[in-house]
Scaffold this motif. Structure first.
Motif, PDB file in Angstrom:
ATOM      1  N   TYR A   1       0.865  -1.182   0.000  1.00 41.51           N
ATOM      2  CA  TYR A   1       0.000   0.000   0.000  1.00 41.51           C
ATOM      3  C   TYR A   1       0.902   1.232   0.000  1.00 41.51           C
ATOM      4  O   TYR A   1       1.714   1.405   0.910  1.00 41.51           O
ATOM      5  N   ASN A   2       0.775   2.043  -1.027  1.00 41.73           N
ATOM      6  CA  ASN A   2       1.628   3.229  -1.177  1.00 41.73           C
ATOM      7  C   ASN A   2       3.104   2.877  -0.999  1.00 41.73           C
ATOM      8  O   ASN A   2       3.822   3.482  -0.202  1.00 41.73           O
TER       9      ASN A   2
ATOM     10  N   SER B   1      -3.511   1.900  -3.608  1.00 44.49           N
ATOM     11  CA  SER B   1      -2.505   2.943  -3.396  1.00 44.49           C
ATOM     12  C   SER B   1      -2.865   4.231  -4.133  1.00 44.49           C
ATOM     13  O   SER B   1      -3.433   4.207  -5.230  1.00 44.49           O
ATOM     14  N   SER B   2      -2.479   5.356  -3.524  1.00 40.78           N
ATOM     15  CA  SER B   2      -2.720   6.663  -4.125  1.00 40.78           C
ATOM     16  C   SER B   2      -1.438   7.268  -4.708  1.00 40.78           C
ATOM     17  O   SER B   2      -1.470   8.365  -5.265  1.00 40.78           O
ATOM     18  N   ASP B   3      -0.317   6.546  -4.578  1.00 38.35           N
ATOM     19  CA  ASP B   3       0.939   7.035  -5.156  1.00 38.35           C
ATOM     20  C   ASP B   3       1.172   6.331  -6.505  1.00 38.35           C
ATOM     21  O   ASP B   3       0.226   5.936  -7.173  1.00 38.35           O
TER      22      ASP B   3
ATOM     23  N   LYS C   1      -9.332  -1.901  -2.121  1.00 45.99           N
ATOM     24  CA  LYS C   1      -9.279  -1.670  -0.682  1.00 45.99           C
ATOM     25  C   LYS C   1      -9.275  -3.000   0.065  1.00 45.99           C
ATOM     26  O   LYS C   1      -9.938  -3.962  -0.348  1.00 45.99           O
TER      27      LYS C   1
END
Length: 285
Positions: A9-10, A39-41, A63
């Motif tokens: 995650y990220n 992940s947001s990256d 998620k």
């Protein structure tokens, strides 16, 4: 033959090197399953790029409820009979996966095999070598250590990069406990050693980066890891047969040698009545 599962995650800082570590193993019998937690990256972009180049890489991004949940998803996706877990910031020694495949060809099912693990800083400076040569239940619960020349001969394997097992083992012990976010690996190992053929190899297989900002390091720094492990151990001990609880109680509270512990386990009628009373009390706490 072998499925490597990486929860992430990220993790853009390490994900490319993690993927490359498995690629560089040059193992024709491996699949690498990446379970991303949304992940947001740039993690997913890096995974996509590598997966387009290497067909052994499979991945999902959605998620989840944490590391245990992600690993469980990976297990459900795994198509091979051997499972290895490689956290995104850890790595294998050279040619480990081919060695693991070779070993498992002659092992009964289910088996759990454990090697040594280098514990290092984020910059790969060696802190110590984890050599978990004693893997009986009583050894794990007593967590005996010998510190000599930066080698820690501890019972517990400190990181999954240094152990592998048959996927079928989960049919007997269940999946990783989702709610045990900090001690899920310890919970797994306690169950695994009782339900599998366990073998230790005095070979270094894994490398575990231990540094500030990771959940294990930070939990250890606050002392909460000891509290969690003690609670897990006490709950687990209650599920053991009486004579195993006797061995653990004696080892923790009386200066007996392992030979004496073994003797009393074979002759419970010769245990002093006081000890029997204490064991009964201990089993109820």
């Amino acid at each position: 033959m072998i499925s490597i599962i990486t929860p992430v995650y990220n993790g853009e800082k390490f994900i490319e090197s993690c993927l490359q570590v498995v690629i560089d193993q040059n193992c024709l019998e491996v699949e690498h399953i990446i379970v991303d937690g949304g992940s947001s990256d740039k993690t997913v972009d890096i995974i996509k790029d590598k997966a387009n180049q290497y067909p052994h890489i499979r991945w999902i991004s959605e998620k989840d409820r944490g590391q245990s949940d992600a690993i469980n998803k990976g297990i459900s996706l795994a198509k091979r009979e051997i499972i290895g877990v490689l956290n995104v910031d850890d790595f294998y020694e050279i040619n480990v996966l081919n060695r693991i495949c070779q070993i498992f060809k002659v092992l009964p099912e289910p088996s759990l095999i454990v090697g040594n693990c280098n514990v290092c800083t984020q910059k790969e400076q060696l802190i110590y070598i984890n050599k978990p040569s004693r893997l009986r239940t009583i050894d794990l619960l007593l967590e005996r250590r010998v510190n000599q020349d930066r080698i820690i001969d501890a019972s517990f394997p400190v990181n999954p990069s240094a152990y592998f097992y048959h996927k079928s083992l989960h049919q007997q012990i269940g999946l990783y406990k989702v709610e045990a976010h900090y001690v899920m690996d310890i919970d797994f190992l306690l169950k695994a050693v009782r339900s599998s053929h366990v073998k230790y190899f005095n070979e270094t297989w894994g490398n575990y980066r231990y540094y500030p900002g990771t959940k294990t390091f930070d939990d250890s720094a606050t002392g909460m890891n000891l509290v969690r492990i003690k609670e897990l151990f006490n709950d687990y001990i209650k599920t053991l047969p009486l004579m195993e609880r006797a061995q653990i109680w004696l080892a923790r509270n009386i200066n007996f040698t392992f030979l004496k512990i073994f003797y009393f386990s074979k002759h419970p009628e010769r245990l002093p009545e006081l000890i029997k009373q204490r064991l009964t009390k201990y089993s109820r706490t």
